[in-house]
Write a protein that holds these residues in place. Structure first.
Motif, PDB file in Angstrom:
ATOM      1  N   THR A  37     -10.509  -3.932 -18.251  1.00 11.13           N
ATOM      2  CA  THR A  37     -10.951  -2.952 -17.534  1.00 11.13           C
ATOM      3  C   THR A  37      -9.266  -3.120 -17.140  1.00 11.13           C
ATOM      4  O   THR A  37      -8.262  -3.614 -16.473  1.00 11.13           O
ATOM      5  CB  THR A  37     -11.355  -3.122 -15.968  1.00 11.13           C
ATOM      6  N   VAL A  38      -8.651  -1.238 -16.985  1.00 13.57           N
ATOM      7  CA  VAL A  38      -8.097  -0.967 -15.623  1.00 13.57           C
ATOM      8  C   VAL A  38      -7.944  -0.762 -13.969  1.00 13.57           C
ATOM      9  O   VAL A  38      -9.035  -0.034 -13.507  1.00 13.57           O
ATOM     10  CB  VAL A  38      -7.076   0.871 -16.252  1.00 13.57           C
ATOM     11  N   VAL A  39      -7.312  -1.724 -13.442  1.00 15.17           N
ATOM     12  CA  VAL A  39      -8.015  -1.285 -12.111  1.00 15.17           C
ATOM     13  C   VAL A  39      -6.227  -1.107 -11.050  1.00 15.17           C
ATOM     14  O   VAL A  39      -5.893  -1.154 -11.558  1.00 15.17           O
ATOM     15  CB  VAL A  39      -7.101  -3.448 -10.823  1.00 15.17           C
ATOM     16  N   LEU A  40      -6.939   0.042 -10.697  1.00 13.56           N
ATOM     17  CA  LEU A  40      -5.837   1.007  -9.822  1.00 13.56           C
ATOM     18  C   LEU A  40      -6.172   0.369  -8.182  1.00 13.56           C
ATOM     19  O   LEU A  40      -6.886   0.580  -7.707  1.00 13.56           O
ATOM     20  CB  LEU A  40      -6.788   2.622 -10.104  1.00 13.56           C
ATOM     21  N   VAL A  41      -4.903   0.326  -8.108  1.00 13.26           N
ATOM     22  CA  VAL A  41      -4.760  -0.359  -6.637  1.00 13.26           C
ATOM     23  C   VAL A  41      -3.895   0.873  -5.517  1.00 13.26           C
ATOM     24  O   VAL A  41      -2.703   0.581  -6.375  1.00 13.26           O
ATOM     25  CB  VAL A  41      -4.420  -1.553  -6.604  1.00 13.26           C
ATOM     26  N   THR A  42      -4.078   1.240  -4.883  1.00 11.53           N
ATOM     27  CA  THR A  42      -2.940   1.920  -3.477  1.00 11.53           C
ATOM     28  C   THR A  42      -3.391   0.882  -2.737  1.00 11.53           C
ATOM     29  O   THR A  42      -5.021   0.619  -2.233  1.00 11.53           O
ATOM     30  CB  THR A  42      -3.991   3.559  -3.715  1.00 11.53           C
ATOM     31  N   VAL A  43      -1.935   1.374  -1.748  1.00 10.31           N
ATOM     32  CA  VAL A  43      -1.692   0.707  -0.528  1.00 10.31           C
ATOM     33  C   VAL A  43      -1.535   1.575   0.673  1.00 10.31           C
ATOM     34  O   VAL A  43      -0.118   1.877   0.393  1.00 10.31           O
ATOM     35  CB  VAL A  43      -0.933  -0.312  -0.820  1.00 10.31           C
ATOM     36  N   ILE A  44      -1.805   1.351   1.319  1.00  3.73           N
ATOM     37  CA  ILE A  44      -1.335   2.402   2.148  1.00  3.73           C
ATOM     38  C   ILE A  44      -1.097   2.005   3.467  1.00  3.73           C
ATOM     39  O   ILE A  44      -1.475   0.303   3.574  1.00  3.73           O
ATOM     40  CB  ILE A  44      -2.998   3.036   3.047  1.00  3.73           C
ATOM     41  N   PRO A  45       0.144   2.186   4.250  1.00  3.78           N
ATOM     42  CA  PRO A  45       0.709   1.797   5.258  1.00  3.78           C
ATOM     43  C   PRO A  45      -0.317   1.258   6.349  1.00  3.78           C
ATOM     44  O   PRO A  45      -0.960   2.645   6.566  1.00  3.78           O
ATOM     45  CB  PRO A  45       1.843   2.132   5.504  1.00  3.78           C
ATOM     46  N   THR A  87     -11.269   0.409  -8.743  1.00  4.53           N
ATOM     47  CA  THR A  87     -10.706   1.188  -7.672  1.00  4.53           C
ATOM     48  C   THR A  87     -10.352   0.897  -6.272  1.00  4.53           C
ATOM     49  O   THR A  87     -11.668  -0.188  -6.060  1.00  4.53           O
ATOM     50  CB  THR A  87     -10.340   3.137  -7.613  1.00  4.53           C
ATOM     51  N   VAL A  88      -9.732   0.255  -6.002  1.00  2.00           N
ATOM     52  CA  VAL A  88      -8.478  -0.619  -4.874  1.00  2.00           C
ATOM     53  C   VAL A  88      -7.842  -0.082  -3.640  1.00  2.00           C
ATOM     54  O   VAL A  88      -7.025   0.428  -4.348  1.00  2.00           O
ATOM     55  CB  VAL A  88      -8.471  -2.195  -5.227  1.00  2.00           C
ATOM     56  N   ILE A  89      -8.403   0.520  -2.797  1.00  6.90           N
ATOM     57  CA  ILE A  89      -7.528   0.304  -1.343  1.00  6.90           C
ATOM     58  C   ILE A  89      -7.671  -0.784  -0.613  1.00  6.90           C
ATOM     59  O   ILE A  89      -8.331  -1.460   0.267  1.00  6.90           O
ATOM     60  CB  ILE A  89      -8.226   1.989  -0.585  1.00  6.90           C
ATOM     61  N   ARG A  90      -5.632  -1.023  -0.375  1.00 11.08           N
ATOM     62  CA  ARG A  90      -5.842  -1.968   0.879  1.00 11.08           C
ATOM     63  C   ARG A  90      -4.515  -1.575   1.551  1.00 11.08           C
ATOM     64  O   ARG A  90      -4.331  -0.057   1.304  1.00 11.08           O
ATOM     65  CB  ARG A  90      -4.723  -3.517  -0.468  1.00 11.08           C
ATOM     66  N   GLU A  91      -5.018  -2.303   2.859  1.00  8.89           N
ATOM     67  CA  GLU A  91      -3.869  -1.554   4.151  1.00  8.89           C
ATOM     68  C   GLU A  91      -3.113  -2.532   3.996  1.00  8.89           C
ATOM     69  O   GLU A  91      -3.117  -4.031   4.596  1.00  8.89           O
ATOM     70  CB  GLU A  91      -4.467  -1.575   4.858  1.00  8.89           C
ATOM     71  N   GLY A  92      -1.392  -2.310   4.490  1.00 11.73           N
ATOM     72  CA  GLY A  92      -0.462  -3.222   4.478  1.00 11.73           C
ATOM     73  C   GLY A  92       0.896  -3.348   4.048  1.00 11.73           C
ATOM     74  O   GLY A  92       1.321  -2.248   3.676  1.00 11.73           O
ATOM     75  N   ASN A  93       1.547  -4.461   3.407  1.00 10.17           N
ATOM     76  CA  ASN A  93       2.443  -4.234   3.021  1.00 10.17           C
ATOM     77  C   ASN A  93       2.403  -3.899   1.023  1.00 10.17           C
ATOM     78  O   ASN A  93       1.488  -5.425   0.599  1.00 10.17           O
ATOM     79  CB  ASN A  93       3.447  -5.663   3.101  1.00 10.17           C
ATOM     80  N   GLY A  94       2.833  -2.735   0.888  1.00  9.45           N
ATOM     81  CA  GLY A  94       3.000  -3.317  -0.531  1.00  9.45           C
ATOM     82  C   GLY A  94       2.563  -4.096  -1.450  1.00  9.45           C
ATOM     83  O   GLY A  94       2.126  -4.396  -2.611  1.00  9.45           O
ATOM     84  N   PRO A 124      11.270   0.643  -6.097  1.00  9.47           N
ATOM     85  CA  PRO A 124      10.918  -1.521  -5.298  1.00  9.47           C
ATOM     86  C   PRO A 124      10.729  -1.993  -5.831  1.00  9.47           C
ATOM     87  O   PRO A 124      10.729  -3.519  -6.180  1.00  9.47           O
ATOM     88  CB  PRO A 124      10.643  -0.547  -4.085  1.00  9.47           C
ATOM     89  N   LEU A 125       8.298  -1.824  -5.870  1.00  8.68           N
ATOM     90  CA  LEU A 125       8.271  -2.493  -6.513  1.00  8.68           C
ATOM     91  C   LEU A 125       8.781  -3.041  -7.727  1.00  8.68           C
ATOM     92  O   LEU A 125       8.626  -4.534  -8.713  1.00  8.68           O
ATOM     93  CB  LEU A 125       6.650  -2.091  -7.293  1.00  8.68           C
ATOM     94  N   VAL A 126       8.811  -2.885  -9.346  1.00 12.47           N
ATOM     95  CA  VAL A 126       9.536  -3.765 -10.096  1.00 12.47           C
ATOM     96  C   VAL A 126      10.447  -4.656  -9.881  1.00 12.47           C
ATOM     97  O   VAL A 126      11.271  -5.951 -10.034  1.00 12.47           O
ATOM     98  CB  VAL A 126      10.641  -2.615 -11.173  1.00 12.47           C
ATOM     99  N   THR A 127      11.879  -4.233  -8.994  1.00 10.53           N
ATOM    100  CA  THR A 127      12.476  -4.731  -8.481  1.00 10.53           C
ATOM    101  C   THR A 127      12.153  -6.268  -7.796  1.00 10.53           C
ATOM    102  O   THR A 127      12.471  -7.231  -8.284  1.00 10.53           O
ATOM    103  CB  THR A 127      13.620  -4.028  -7.187  1.00 10.53           C
ATOM    104  N   HIS A 128      10.894  -6.088  -6.798  1.00  9.66           N
ATOM    105  CA  HIS A 128      10.124  -7.260  -5.893  1.00  9.66           C
ATOM    106  C   HIS A 128       9.685  -8.249  -7.317  1.00  9.66           C
ATOM    107  O   HIS A 128      10.168  -9.604  -7.375  1.00  9.66           O
ATOM    108  CB  HIS A 128       9.056  -6.238  -4.798  1.00  9.66           C
ATOM    109  N   PHE A 129       8.701  -7.743  -8.199  1.00  5.00           N
ATOM    110  CA  PHE A 129       7.704  -8.420  -8.648  1.00  5.00           C
ATOM    111  C   PHE A 129       8.571  -8.996  -9.782  1.00  5.00           C
ATOM    112  O   PHE A 129       7.748 -10.479 -10.436  1.00  5.00           O
ATOM    113  CB  PHE A 129       6.951  -8.363  -9.662  1.00  5.00           C
TER     114      PHE A 129
END
Length: 156
Positions: A37-45, A87-94, A124-129
């Motif tokens: 399964t592909v899980v698509l996550v979007t993080v909103i501020p 799909t997943v929508i989260r709120e906060g810091n990515g 930024p995400l590549v650098t972080h992870f």
């Protein structure tokens, strides 16, 4: 002994960047070929406190925009073929929300990101992870942002 009910999930972060499509393409073609399964996550501020319910309006608008973006990515997956997606929508810091999702959903087996095409670094995400790869409980796949669909398909 392997759990026969285990369903491997590829986690892809969905945002407005061009490289997001590279990560999505890789994950979708990989799942098409190997299953899962592909899980698509979007993080909103998180909206800042403004008062009088304004942050609720801002949150609702951000969720609506995230849903539109996810719908367009789901359409892309449908073009690729028979690929299961969530799909997943989260709120906060990515980065924090992505790490929490990985900790919560034990079927997530691979985090797929794509490097930026810009000369300003991989993003930024590549650098972080990449800097925390040893702390992640799952493998990290980084797709070069300059890869074409054909090149991605060839390695999946």
């Amino acid at each position: 002994m392997y759990d026969t009910e285990y369903k491997r999930k590829f986690l892809v972060v969905i945002d407005e960047t061009e490289e997001c499509d590279r990560a999505l393409t890789f994950a979708a073609f990989r799942v098409k070929r190997t299953g899962g399964t592909v899980v698509l996550v979007t993080v909103i501020p998180k909206p800042e406190f403004i008062g009088m319910g304004v942050e609720d309006v801002l949150r609702a608008e951000a969720v609506e925009e995230a849903e539109r973006n996810l719908d367009s990515r789901l359409a892309r997956i449908k073009e690729i073929g028979d690929v299961r997606a969530e799909t997943v929508i989260r709120e906060g810091n990515g980065a924090e929300q992505i790490e929490q999702l990985i900790d919560k959903d034990h079927d997530i087996a691979i985090l797929v990101l794509a490097a930026s095409r810009s000369g300003e670094g991989p993003g930024p995400l590549v650098t972080h992870f990449a800097g925390r790869a040893n702390a992640l409980p799952i493998p990290l796949t980084i797709v070069p942002g300059r890869m074409s669909d054909e090149e991605i398909i060839a390695i999946c």
